[in-house]
Design a protein around this motif. Structure first.
Motif, short mmCIF file in Angstrom:
data_model
loop_
_atom_site.label_atom_id
_atom_site.label_comp_id
_atom_site.label_asym_id
_atom_site.label_seq_id
_atom_site.Cartn_x
_atom_site.Cartn_y
_atom_site.Cartn_z
N UNK A 1 -13.72 -7.74 -5.16
CA UNK A 1 -13.14 -6.40 -5.02
C UNK A 1 -11.91 -6.25 -5.91
N UNK A 2 -11.52 -4.97 -6.13
CA UNK A 2 -10.36 -4.60 -6.95
C UNK A 2 -9.67 -3.46 -6.21
N UNK A 3 -8.43 -3.67 -5.74
CA UNK A 3 -7.75 -2.62 -4.99
C UNK A 3 -6.36 -2.34 -5.55
N UNK A 4 -6.02 -1.05 -5.64
CA UNK A 4 -4.64 -0.65 -5.92
C UNK A 4 -3.92 -0.62 -4.57
N UNK A 5 -2.99 -1.57 -4.38
CA UNK A 5 -2.30 -1.69 -3.08
C UNK A 5 -1.12 -0.73 -2.97
N UNK B 1 -4.47 -6.01 -6.44
CA UNK B 1 -4.97 -7.33 -6.06
C UNK B 1 -6.50 -7.32 -6.06
#
Lengths: 456, 456
Positions: B298-302, B326
């Motif tokens: 996964x690829x998340x903008x925190x 992250x």
């Protein structure tokens, strides 16, 4: 006449600068409720000033929002023209405070500049007018023309109540022409008259995903990320060639005429890299930075936020994401229509899995253009040139002043935009400032101008 | 044996819950320097606890960062196995505070749940182990196996110093197997053993445009907007089908095998809409939400921020824009390589007119997978089932626990992940909580497990 007034300004320079400092010390931030009292202090300061220098009438007029200062000088005689002077005493927020070299509300002079929030936009320029009225009345005993003063406290929040006031008090505010000093020169000591202003509109986009921040390990891969969704939405509204890709946005906009491009290119431009620190400008494909800024519409993300902003990392999928957007418009664009187009675009591209809401900003204004060779304009150019000893240039600018549109719409009177700011004033930013000598030359210009347009 | 221990837990339930509250009241936030003292208080709490219940040895070990608690119980005899128990006493920041229904550090029981930051992740689960040790030692006079306790204070900031400690103190920490309780069950009261964890890596993107916020009217059309530039960069990294579009990101990732898809589909899933409030899930094209969460990277903008965030509008072009990102990784992906790919991608798409900087997060971990039918695992499943009276399920999860990778790399010992959290615990979010009955059943499980794997 006017010689005595000029001498008065020179002899009282120190006292006037101190008085200006007292004015700037009042944190009259209109967007923040915490400063409600300061707003009133700033308005009272002006009312008292007008009384002290012998205006015939001055009062604080209540509105549904922040008060407006209205004043009258009527003793120039019935055959003298009457000017409506507009300005605003409210200022932008000062944050982020830590980026100021001196306190935004403790004015400080450094290297010939006066540093304070509002030094240039617009308390400093309003004060120049008040000081010139003082000079005329104290030194000459009278003003060469009748004056109506209208100084509002809501310009930085879209002049929310001004239209209503101007509309309902049409008789009281009626005049032969209007003068506004809430703009700048294209370069320091370069007399500049604005013959065009941009319109303005804005929206806020709120994206809501999960009802609380989620652990990115437990939910990553199952839940749409609001910040990523918002990034996709924004990226779809303006491309990397700075062309706005919202359908219909440019409808009704006349391409910039070749002669106008020439006029713009002749304007002595500041160095963008010096003024902003960027190594390269970025403007709409087919237009120079100056052409885009002066003559083409713009789309800017003014602020964006969501998720964790603290130190270190926080491995979450944020619950919400927000973007504040404003556009500067040109003749041919209707602000309300543009807001609708923006909203429609956002709703069309909004992805599944999040809720997208568009809030339309109340603040809105049509673009404005005036005839550069109107006598009231050319006389202003003459006064400028006399004071600054330099030819005056005529420009269109990207800024928006809703009151200009309204005065024209309600009174159909000529409007003269006498700006004295400089490109390095850092309006709306930390370390806003105003050059002391522009303060001197600006007041000189006003002395000459009132003398020219008033009763000889 | 173990009967007396169970009775002890029942009889002392009130006192143990109060003691847990005292532990949770300590705001041991590791990412915020302001809580340095609280971190020490939490560590001291555990050291004192271990001393009081009769551990042979317990101390606070200094690291270059926050201290680690080490303790030993050696009286089970040389032919009894030795377990290394790992947990962490630090917690995530509690902000935004206003979204908590009760104060994050004043534990409160509502509707059978204990609300507090750390109630589930991980102070609550650490405390269950301490309480079970207490029960055995007070009620039975001994533990069925030797215990080494390793409870760190930096898990939420990437266990920055733990690897160094585990590596340099290999003799001291050596054991026959490791037990970690820092995970959850797929559903409340559904015994769950993790046989796979995701890896982890992250970057922060900083975009710098003008050296100060600019007036959007004076400079709009000439200057690249950092927030818009960042939006374009992010939009280019993951598309609207949730496919990560960073070149090489999926290299080495085996597609999810059909039988594993079946296994995942059999896991009793929570309702995403109930747990998160979203009306629709969003997962990688070709995979279900559960498959993506458990088995795909996964690829998340925190977090993301720049420009004006206050009330009303502020018509600026912001000077900077930041995004914290992250990724959760699966077997076949190297965290360091992934960081490089992310950085290369960002640099390749960075537009002219802004300066883009990529900061690589220290936090990094490889994915982990263990054999589900190892006797230490099957015995854990038995204990779970006995306590919860329900069949145990085996799952892979999206969370990352760097220590798992390190213990395997340094000690090559089996690692048993006994998680007791539930999907509604709101880890890392406002209103984190933990069900009281999971607390009871979890401790019961531990009693059975130590009894099973220890000396009969």
């Amino acid at each position: 006449m006017s010689e005595k007034a000029l001498v008065y300004l020179k002899n009282n320079r120190e006292q006037l600068l101190n008085k200006l400092s007292n004015f700037l010390e009042i944190p009259s931030v209109s967007t923040d409720r915490a400063h409600k009292e300061d707003i009133h202090h700033a308005a009272d300061f002006i009312v008292t000033y007008l009384h002290d220098i012998g205006f015939d009438f001055a009062e604080k007029q209540a509105t549904s929002g922040h008060p407006l200062v209205y004043g009258e000088y009527n003793r120039a005689g019935s055959n003298a023209p009457t000017v409506l002077f507009y300005g605003h005493y409210d200022v932008q927020p000062a944050d982020p405070l830590e980026l100021w070299d001196s306190h935004p509300f403790r004015p400080e002079v450094r290297d010939g500049r006066l540093y304070a929030r509002g030094a240039s936009d617009d308390k400093g320029q309003v004060f120049m007018h008040l000081a010139v009225f003082e000079a005329y009345l104290k030194a000459e005993g009278k003003l060469p023309l009748n004056v109506k003063v209208c100084i509002e406290g809501e310009e930085e929040i879209g002049s929310e109540n001004l239209y209503e006031v101007l509309h309902s008090k049409k008789e009281q505010f009626a005049a032969d022409f209007a003068v506004i000093s809430d703009s700048g020169m294209v370069a320091k000591n370069q007399p500049t008259i604005l013959y065009g202003l941009k319109g303005f509109t804005g929206i806020e986009i709120n994206v809501t995903g999960p009802d609380h921040d989620l652990h990115s390990g437990m939910y990553g891969g199952a839940i749409r990320n609001p910040l990523m969704a918002l990034s996709h939405i924004l990226a779809s509204m303006k491309n990397e060639e700075e062309v706005i890709t919202v359908e219909g946005f440019y409808d009704g906009v006349e391409p910039l005429a070749e002669e106008e491009k020439k006029l713009i290119d002749q304007v002595p431009g500041e160095s963008y890299s010096e003024a902003t620190g960027v190594n390269e400008t970025a403007s709409e494909k087919g237009y120079t930075a100056k052409e885009h800024t002066m003559g083409r519409p713009t789309f800017e993300v003014n602020g964006m936020y969501g998720g964790y902003q603290g130190e270190g990392t926080k491995t979450i999928i944020p619950s919400t994401a927000t973007a504040k957007i404003t556009c500067r418009l040109v003749p041919g664009q209707d602000p309300v229509k543009i807001q609708q187009l923006l909203e429609e675009h956002v709703m069309n591209v909004a992805p599944a899995g999040v809720t997208v809401d568009v809030k339309k900003e109340k603040l809105s204004a049509k673009a404005y253009k005036v005839e550069p060779n109107h006598p009231l304009i050319t006389k202003a150019a003459t006064a400028y040139t006399k004071a600054f000893n330099k030819e005056t240039v005529f420009v269109r600018m990207g800024g928006s002043i809703p009151v200009v549109e309204w005065i024209e719409a309600i009174y159909q009177m000529p409007i003269v935009l006498l700006g004295f700011g400089t490109p390095d004033d850092r309006l709306h930013s930390p370390n806003e400032s105003f050059p002391i000598d522009s303060f001197d030359k600006g007041m000189e210009t006003l002395i000459y101008y009132w003398n020219e347009v008033g009763n000889q």
